[in-house]
Write a protein that holds these residues in place. Sequence first.
Motif, PDB file in Angstrom:
ATOM      1  N   THR A 115      11.389 -16.784  12.317  1.00  0.00           N
ATOM      2  CA  THR A 115      12.521 -17.607  11.267  1.00  0.00           C
ATOM      3  C   THR A 115      12.894 -15.491  11.110  1.00  0.00           C
ATOM      4  OG1 THR A 115      12.870 -19.446  12.422  1.00  0.00           O
ATOM      5  CG2 THR A 115      13.826 -18.486  10.614  1.00  0.00           C
ATOM      6  N   ALA A 174      20.513 -20.399   3.531  1.00  0.00           N
ATOM      7  CA  ALA A 174      20.106 -21.697   4.003  1.00  0.00           C
ATOM      8  C   ALA A 174      20.815 -22.878   3.402  1.00  0.00           C
ATOM      9  CB  ALA A 174      17.924 -21.607   3.931  1.00  0.00           C
ATOM     10  N   VAL A 175      21.862 -23.107   2.326  1.00  0.00           N
ATOM     11  CA  VAL A 175      21.912 -23.828   2.209  1.00  0.00           C
ATOM     12  C   VAL A 175      23.126 -24.223   2.612  1.00  0.00           C
ATOM     13  CG1 VAL A 175      22.640 -25.018  -0.216  1.00  0.00           C
ATOM     14  CG2 VAL A 175      20.259 -23.856   0.316  1.00  0.00           C
ATOM     15  N   ALA A 226      16.974 -21.313  -1.720  1.00  0.00           N
ATOM     16  CA  ALA A 226      15.881 -22.374  -0.854  1.00  0.00           C
ATOM     17  C   ALA A 226      14.470 -21.633  -0.552  1.00  0.00           C
ATOM     18  CB  ALA A 226      16.383 -22.478   0.941  1.00  0.00           C
ATOM     19  N   SER A 248      14.902 -29.181  10.417  1.00  0.00           N
ATOM     20  CA  SER A 248      15.782 -29.439  11.450  1.00  0.00           C
ATOM     21  C   SER A 248      15.409 -31.154  11.712  1.00  0.00           C
ATOM     22  CB  SER A 248      15.457 -28.475  12.491  1.00  0.00           C
ATOM     23  OG  SER A 248      14.682 -28.444  12.664  1.00  0.00           O
ATOM     24  N   TYR A 287      21.236 -19.386   7.731  1.00  0.00           N
ATOM     25  CA  TYR A 287      20.401 -19.735   9.409  1.00  0.00           C
ATOM     26  C   TYR A 287      20.161 -21.002   8.640  1.00  0.00           C
ATOM     27  CZ  TYR A 287      16.892 -19.397   5.455  1.00  0.00           C
ATOM     28  OH  TYR A 287      15.745 -18.995   4.735  1.00  0.00           O
ATOM     29  N   PHE A 318      21.895 -17.203  12.202  1.00  0.00           N
ATOM     30  CA  PHE A 318      20.961 -16.408  12.834  1.00  0.00           C
ATOM     31  C   PHE A 318      20.100 -18.149  13.512  1.00  0.00           C
ATOM     32  CE2 PHE A 318      16.333 -16.482  13.069  1.00  0.00           C
ATOM     33  CZ  PHE A 318      16.144 -15.109  13.659  1.00  0.00           C
ATOM     34  N   ASN A 319      20.008 -17.958  15.009  1.00  0.00           N
ATOM     35  CA  ASN A 319      19.669 -19.077  15.457  1.00  0.00           C
ATOM     36  C   ASN A 319      17.844 -18.960  16.501  1.00  0.00           C
ATOM     37  OD1 ASN A 319      18.768 -21.461  16.623  1.00  0.00           O
ATOM     38  ND2 ASN A 319      19.798 -21.366  18.635  1.00  0.00           N
ATOM     39  N   LEU A 320      16.841 -19.235  15.839  1.00  0.00           N
ATOM     40  CA  LEU A 320      15.536 -18.705  16.285  1.00  0.00           C
ATOM     41  C   LEU A 320      15.135 -18.942  17.783  1.00  0.00           C
ATOM     42  CD1 LEU A 320      11.759 -17.937  15.853  1.00  0.00           C
ATOM     43  CD2 LEU A 320      11.847 -20.710  15.753  1.00  0.00           C
ATOM     44  N   SER A 375       9.636 -27.693  -1.656  1.00  0.00           N
ATOM     45  CA  SER A 375       8.785 -26.492  -2.219  1.00  0.00           C
ATOM     46  C   SER A 375       7.396 -27.002  -2.313  1.00  0.00           C
ATOM     47  CB  SER A 375       9.513 -26.603  -3.618  1.00  0.00           C
ATOM     48  OG  SER A 375      10.665 -25.811  -2.864  1.00  0.00           O
ATOM     49  N   GLU A 433      19.537 -21.809  -9.566  1.00  0.00           N
ATOM     50  CA  GLU A 433      21.677 -21.886  -9.627  1.00  0.00           C
ATOM     51  C   GLU A 433      21.957 -22.298  -9.811  1.00  0.00           C
ATOM     52  OE1 GLU A 433      20.697 -24.190  -4.967  1.00  0.00           O
ATOM     53  OE2 GLU A 433      22.136 -24.922  -6.809  1.00  0.00           O
ATOM     54  N   ARG A 486      16.969 -24.378  -6.601  1.00  0.00           N
ATOM     55  CA  ARG A 486      17.624 -25.272  -7.254  1.00  0.00           C
ATOM     56  C   ARG A 486      17.113 -26.603  -8.604  1.00  0.00           C
ATOM     57  NH1 ARG A 486      18.885 -30.477  -3.226  1.00  0.00           N
ATOM     58  NH2 ARG A 486      16.043 -30.407  -2.134  1.00  0.00           N
ATOM     59  N   LYS A 487      15.494 -26.172  -8.291  1.00  0.00           N
ATOM     60  CA  LYS A 487      15.340 -26.853  -9.210  1.00  0.00           C
ATOM     61  C   LYS A 487      14.674 -25.631 -10.352  1.00  0.00           C
ATOM     62  CE  LYS A 487      14.296 -30.458  -6.732  1.00  0.00           C
ATOM     63  NZ  LYS A 487      12.371 -30.982  -5.586  1.00  0.00           N
ATOM     64  N   GLN A 539       9.564 -22.355   3.038  1.00  0.00           N
ATOM     65  CA  GLN A 539       8.369 -21.733   4.018  1.00  0.00           C
ATOM     66  C   GLN A 539       9.265 -20.603   4.259  1.00  0.00           C
ATOM     67  OE1 GLN A 539       4.904 -22.634   3.632  1.00  0.00           O
ATOM     68  NE2 GLN A 539       6.445 -23.465   1.680  1.00  0.00           N
ATOM     69  N   LEU A 582      21.447 -26.715   4.099  1.00  0.00           N
ATOM     70  CA  LEU A 582      20.674 -27.575   3.511  1.00  0.00           C
ATOM     71  C   LEU A 582      21.634 -28.807   3.107  1.00  0.00           C
ATOM     72  CD1 LEU A 582      17.631 -26.069   2.521  1.00  0.00           C
ATOM     73  CD2 LEU A 582      17.485 -27.548   4.282  1.00  0.00           C
TER      74      LEU A 582
HETATM   75  N1  LIG Z   1      18.555 -20.860  12.390  1.00  0.00           N
HETATM   76  C1  LIG Z   1      16.882 -21.741  12.058  1.00  0.00           C
HETATM   77  O1  LIG Z   1      16.609 -21.074  13.788  1.00  0.00           O
HETATM   78  C2  LIG Z   1      15.859 -21.928  11.740  1.00  0.00           C
HETATM   79  C3  LIG Z   1      14.198 -21.687  11.655  1.00  0.00           C
HETATM   80  C4  LIG Z   1      13.985 -21.872  11.120  1.00  0.00           C
HETATM   81  C5  LIG Z   1      14.145 -22.666   9.604  1.00  0.00           C
HETATM   82  N2  LIG Z   1      15.203 -22.908   9.861  1.00  0.00           N
HETATM   83  C6  LIG Z   1      16.417 -23.395   8.386  1.00  0.00           C
HETATM   84  O2  LIG Z   1      15.865 -22.651   7.474  1.00  0.00           O
HETATM   85  C7  LIG Z   1      15.592 -23.653   6.242  1.00  0.00           C
HETATM   86  C8  LIG Z   1      14.481 -23.630   5.429  1.00  0.00           C
HETATM   87  O3  LIG Z   1      13.415 -24.210   6.065  1.00  0.00           O
HETATM   88  P1  LIG Z   1      11.801 -24.066   5.439  1.00  0.00           P
HETATM   89  O4  LIG Z   1      11.618 -24.846   7.002  1.00  0.00           O
HETATM   90  O5  LIG Z   1      11.648 -23.042   4.835  1.00  0.00           O
HETATM   91  O6  LIG Z   1      11.933 -25.738   4.470  1.00  0.00           O
HETATM   92  P2  LIG Z   1      11.054 -26.153   3.529  1.00  0.00           P
HETATM   93  O7  LIG Z   1       9.693 -25.560   3.765  1.00  0.00           O
HETATM   94  O8  LIG Z   1      10.955 -27.900   3.735  1.00  0.00           O
HETATM   95  O9  LIG Z   1      11.955 -26.035   2.121  1.00  0.00           O
HETATM   96  C9  LIG Z   1      12.943 -26.454   1.910  1.00  0.00           C
HETATM   97  C10 LIG Z   1      13.556 -26.002   0.672  1.00  0.00           C
HETATM   98  O10 LIG Z   1      14.941 -25.769   0.635  1.00  0.00           O
HETATM   99  C11 LIG Z   1      15.027 -26.190  -0.310  1.00  0.00           C
HETATM  100  N3  LIG Z   1      16.796 -27.500  -0.704  1.00  0.00           N
HETATM  101  C12 LIG Z   1      16.535 -28.153   0.221  1.00  0.00           C
HETATM  102  N4  LIG Z   1      18.007 -28.731  -0.342  1.00  0.00           N
HETATM  103  C13 LIG Z   1      18.612 -28.247  -0.614  1.00  0.00           C
HETATM  104  C14 LIG Z   1      20.281 -27.675  -1.349  1.00  0.00           C
HETATM  105  N5  LIG Z   1      20.742 -28.908  -0.696  1.00  0.00           N
HETATM  106  N6  LIG Z   1      20.058 -26.700  -1.841  1.00  0.00           N
HETATM  107  C15 LIG Z   1      18.673 -25.662  -2.459  1.00  0.00           C
HETATM  108  N7  LIG Z   1      17.743 -25.792  -2.183  1.00  0.00           N
HETATM  109  C16 LIG Z   1      17.247 -27.469  -0.736  1.00  0.00           C
HETATM  110  C17 LIG Z   1      14.239 -27.446  -1.090  1.00  0.00           C
HETATM  111  O11 LIG Z   1      13.780 -27.086  -2.459  1.00  0.00           O
HETATM  112  P3  LIG Z   1      13.872 -28.294  -3.430  1.00  0.00           P
HETATM  113  O12 LIG Z   1      11.708 -28.514  -3.320  1.00  0.00           O
HETATM  114  O13 LIG Z   1      14.134 -27.991  -4.937  1.00  0.00           O
HETATM  115  O14 LIG Z   1      13.249 -29.825  -2.645  1.00  0.00           O
HETATM  116  C18 LIG Z   1      12.926 -26.300  -0.286  1.00  0.00           C
HETATM  117  O15 LIG Z   1      12.221 -25.295  -1.279  1.00  0.00           O
HETATM  118  C19 LIG Z   1      16.515 -25.162   6.365  1.00  0.00           C
HETATM  119  O16 LIG Z   1      17.155 -24.767   6.983  1.00  0.00           O
HETATM  120  C20 LIG Z   1      15.868 -24.870   8.089  1.00  0.00           C
HETATM  121  O17 LIG Z   1      17.305 -25.685   9.314  1.00  0.00           O
HETATM  122  C21 LIG Z   1      16.720 -22.437  10.167  1.00  0.00           C
END
Ligand SMILES: NC(=O)c1ccc[n+]([C@@H]2O[C@H](COP(=O)([O-])OP(=O)(O)OC[C@H]3O[C@@H](n4cnc5c(N)ncnc54)[C@H](OP(=O)(O)O)[C@@H]3O)[C@@H](O)[C@H]2O)c1
Length: 332
Positions: A133, A221-222, A153, A47, A243, A269-271, A324, A197, A178-179, A157, A246
């Motif tokens: 989240t 998340a994608v 994704a 974000s 949610y 979903f939004n935190l 990741s 994928e 994705r990898k 985390q 990406l």
């Molecule tokens: N809605 C809410 O309230 C809320 C709250 C918290 C988080 N989120 C969302 O949750 C998601 C994950 O957050 P995080 O902090 O867990 O992330 P993170 O730990 O930084 O890791 C991001 C993950 O997403 C993968 N990724 C990135 N771009 C991608 C794509 N285009 N297609 C497929 N996989 C992709 C990465 O894979 P690689 O290693 O291959 O790059 C990595 O595994 C984000 O979109 C974040 O904005 C939403």
Amino acid sequence: MKAIQIATYNKNIIRALLGLKTVEKSAGSPGDDEVLVKMHAAPCNPSDIAFIQGTYNIVKSLPAVPGFEGAGTVVETGKNTGHLLGKKVSAFVQRDTDGTWAEFFVVHRDDLIVLKDEMDPDQAACFTVNPFTAYGLMEIALLRESKAVVQNAAGGQVAAFVRLMAAENGMEVINIVRKKESVDVLRQAGARHVLYENDEDFEQQLRGLCAELQATTAFDAVGGPLAGTIFNSLVPDAELVIYGGLSGKPVENLDVMGPIFQNKIISGFNLIDWKNELDAEDFEKISGFLQDKFIGGTYKTKIQGSTTLDKIVKGLRGYIANMSAGKILIRP
Ligand SMILES: NC(=O)c1ccc[n+]([C@@H]2O[C@H](COP(=O)([O-])OP(=O)(O)OC[C@H]3O[C@@H](n4cnc5c(N)ncnc54)[C@H](OP(=O)(O)O)[C@@H]3O)[C@@H](O)[C@H]2O)c1
């Protein structure tokens, strides 16, 4: 104090990163319901990246200090926050004020969590967003009495916390990455079902597993075509919870037969909205529960390294290249 500041938003990620400038500015002083926090560490989340690109839901008045999350110690208080002086806190700052990527930041008392003494300070820096989240997402799956959930994704985390919480509730998880190399990493970490994928028969594998394990909830998340494929693969009466975005692409490929004839639904979903719907007592209970998990060592955010305010661009490039591998912490 020293802070990171952006003067403009830039959709181009390289330009957005290069727009992160180190500046000297006043730390500010807290208003009646605010405190001033001496920053210990702050992570970079997806974000934050979307924020500096100007593609996130939150748009602040510029110039602005980025950083939605961070932890530190309260060093100055306002009229109504004197009781917080000296407390160790985690903060989630999404108001139109400066963020956490600075030596000090001002935060409203409603946007911080007072930490238990035993909480690790680095883990505290990543505490307010992802664990909650995952908790909120899992509540949806539990309410639906899902035996299995699907998530993409899966190397990230939020997904890691979802796996831990699902295991605690006897729920299976179908993980999508994705990898190719992430498949082995997750399997070695104990994940039973991991799909790549880009495999030729990915959709067939996903449909098969969803049917076998009766996956009635999915966390996306994608967006893009993957979200549609997941939705189409779910069994009847299932829910896809979006949610994150990406891929930066709208959901594609959605088979309209699902919502019309199979009672499948899509939600979001939004935190912040989830948190705002809880009463303060329930939030405290959840926060205490999660902190105990961290203190006990069951829950942990993977941290791949750290950087300083001065070297932020290099640090964040490392994170974006391999998300990741874990979070990069920004230290003052
Ligand atoms: N809605 C809410 O309230 C809320 C709250 C918290 C988080 N989120 C969302 O949750 C998601 C994950 O957050 P995080 O902090 O867990 O992330 P993170 O730990 O930084 O890791 C991001 C993950 O997403 C993968 N990724 C990135 N771009 C991608 C794509 N285009 N297609 C497929 N996989 C992709 C990465 O894979 P690689 O290693 O291959 O790059 C990595 O595994 C984000 O979109 C974040 O904005 C939403």
